[in-house]
Design a protein around this motif. Sequence first.
Motif, PDB file in Angstrom:
ATOM      1  N   GLU A   1      -8.555   8.120  19.363  1.00 23.45           N
ATOM      2  CA  GLU A   1      -9.566   8.651  21.236  1.00 23.45           C
ATOM      3  C   GLU A   1      -8.468   8.607  21.955  1.00 23.45           C
ATOM      4  O   GLU A   1      -8.622   9.885  22.813  1.00 23.45           O
ATOM      5  CB  GLU A   1     -10.917   7.379  20.908  1.00 23.45           C
ATOM      6  CG  GLU A   1     -11.435   7.915  22.582  1.00 23.45           C
ATOM      7  CD  GLU A   1     -12.186   8.834  21.891  1.00 23.45           C
ATOM      8  OE1 GLU A   1     -12.987   9.236  22.713  1.00 23.45           O
ATOM      9  OE2 GLU A   1     -12.634   9.585  20.386  1.00 23.45           O
ATOM     10  N   ARG A   2      -7.532   7.784  21.628  1.00 22.56           N
ATOM     11  CA  ARG A   2      -6.956   7.499  23.293  1.00 22.56           C
ATOM     12  C   ARG A   2      -5.677   8.610  23.496  1.00 22.56           C
ATOM     13  O   ARG A   2      -5.482   9.572  24.249  1.00 22.56           O
ATOM     14  CB  ARG A   2      -5.929   6.030  23.600  1.00 22.56           C
ATOM     15  CG  ARG A   2      -6.502   4.887  23.164  1.00 22.56           C
ATOM     16  CD  ARG A   2      -5.803   3.976  22.913  1.00 22.56           C
ATOM     17  NE  ARG A   2      -6.315   2.938  23.735  1.00 22.56           N
ATOM     18  CZ  ARG A   2      -5.769   1.213  22.707  1.00 22.56           C
ATOM     19  NH1 ARG A   2      -4.349   1.525  22.558  1.00 22.56           N
ATOM     20  NH2 ARG A   2      -6.473   0.039  23.384  1.00 22.56           N
TER      21      ARG A   2
ATOM     22  N   GLN B   1      -7.954  11.625  24.331  1.00 22.05           N
ATOM     23  CA  GLN B   1      -7.726  11.616  25.771  1.00 22.05           C
ATOM     24  C   GLN B   1      -6.410  12.136  26.197  1.00 22.05           C
ATOM     25  O   GLN B   1      -7.049  13.124  27.180  1.00 22.05           O
ATOM     26  CB  GLN B   1      -8.714  10.106  26.486  1.00 22.05           C
ATOM     27  CG  GLN B   1      -9.429   9.963  25.857  1.00 22.05           C
ATOM     28  CD  GLN B   1     -10.387   8.755  26.320  1.00 22.05           C
ATOM     29  OE1 GLN B   1      -9.606   7.961  27.061  1.00 22.05           O
ATOM     30  NE2 GLN B   1     -12.020   8.715  26.265  1.00 22.05           N
TER      31      GLN B   1
END
Length: 487
Positions: free
Chosen positions: A366-367, A370
């Motif tokens: 997810e990081r 992003q």
Amino acid sequence: RIFKIQKFVMSLRSYLPIKRRAPNSSDLSAAKKTRADISEDTPAPSTLRGGSIIKERSQPPVIPSPQQPVTPSPDPVTPPPGSPDRNPEASPQLGRFRSFTVESPTKKSQPAYQRYASLVATGNLPVPTVYKVLCEKFRCTDTVVNMLGKREELCTVSKLKKAVQDMMRRTFEQRNLAQMKTVYPTAFVFRQEKGIPGTYTDIREKVLYHLTIECGELGDCKWLDSATLVERTQTFRNGLLKIVMQHHKLFLKSRTPPIDVPDDKITHWHPDFEFEKVPDVEEAELPKPPLTESYSTAKEVLAAAHEKFAAKLQRALVNSNTTQACDSVTSGTPPCHAATNGGTPVVPPPCPVDPALVGISPLLLERIRQKEAAKVTAVMTRDPAVEKKLSMLEKLPDMCRIIKTFFVSEQKIALFLDEVVSKVSESSGVSQESVEGHIHLLLEVLPEWITRVTVRKRDYLKISKNMEIRSIINKLEQHVQKLSKNS
């Protein structure tokens, strides 16, 4: 003097023809037969431009003796009927060459300069090639319809098609008018009219309807001026850009994680956005000719009456279906869970997981996603001036090496600016105007290494010999990273 004359006469004897022995009658008859056989195989003499004939040198014919008969030699070109050259099946070595296929290389649908045009475009956002062609067709259509309006002529599709195709050298169809109406609905006024002069040659064709086109948004004017035509073309292009923007927004929402960028801040399309694969513009509905029913036989009249009775039965069936649907809603069965096998609701399948990402922490994924979304958002909303400066900064390291080498080879403290510009232009293949802009940026970024001095109205460049080229390139890379982060 007499000695000189004798010497001259002796020199002329070499040019006189040599006397030969006169042949007898037997030699002449044998020679004629041999020449007749040879003349059939010998090619025709070639002729020069001036008309003179050049005869090829050939061996003198062999005159056979009367005791030895003449036997014709076999033709070396055509083999005998039973030879393996005549019959390919008798030669196993040539069997594999009887049939073969040649496959042409596959061609790409579009060249690379069209597929990646959105990545190198500067200034306004580009539109696909199909949309550019449609915009050019709109411009030609607007010009032709306005010109016919000045002549007070009705513009039909046949007139418009011929004129636009002559202007663009491309195919023009009626569906293009429907696409123009989708993008710019008030640009033209479409009507179905009949009895237009010049559209019929027989009285029976006078009742046929034709689609006519007129310019819209005229107001009090009878026609449009050149400035208004340019504004309408720009409005049409903005409409095409809005359509592409909608497809781009749907693409950004489908990303993981979704990217949300305002439309007015986007200066570049997403790098993964398939720019040239945007679907074509939808076709709006154009006016259709009115339906005029004419009956010539009694059978057609009965068929029309039967259709009217059948329409009443269809209405009754529709009413019965609606009552059944209302009963199912009141019973509490949700419409989204359709029963397929024994009342079992259909469950949507789970999302597929990439096998390469199995075992990786979802938080880490997810990081990373992003960060990628943030980088792409920065690229799409970057200022064109900042982007131009970044592209110039990326070329400065190579130019610094060329300038450093030029100063070392000349062994001088300062050099003329014109000489440095011409040398860098020859070595890097960039125009001199562009090199001057890069040198001005280099003076702004690295004033401690290179300076500009004006002496007697002549510009000179000086560099610091103490700084190494590696430290200069490191400073340029740091400046590029800083500017890209701030933008």
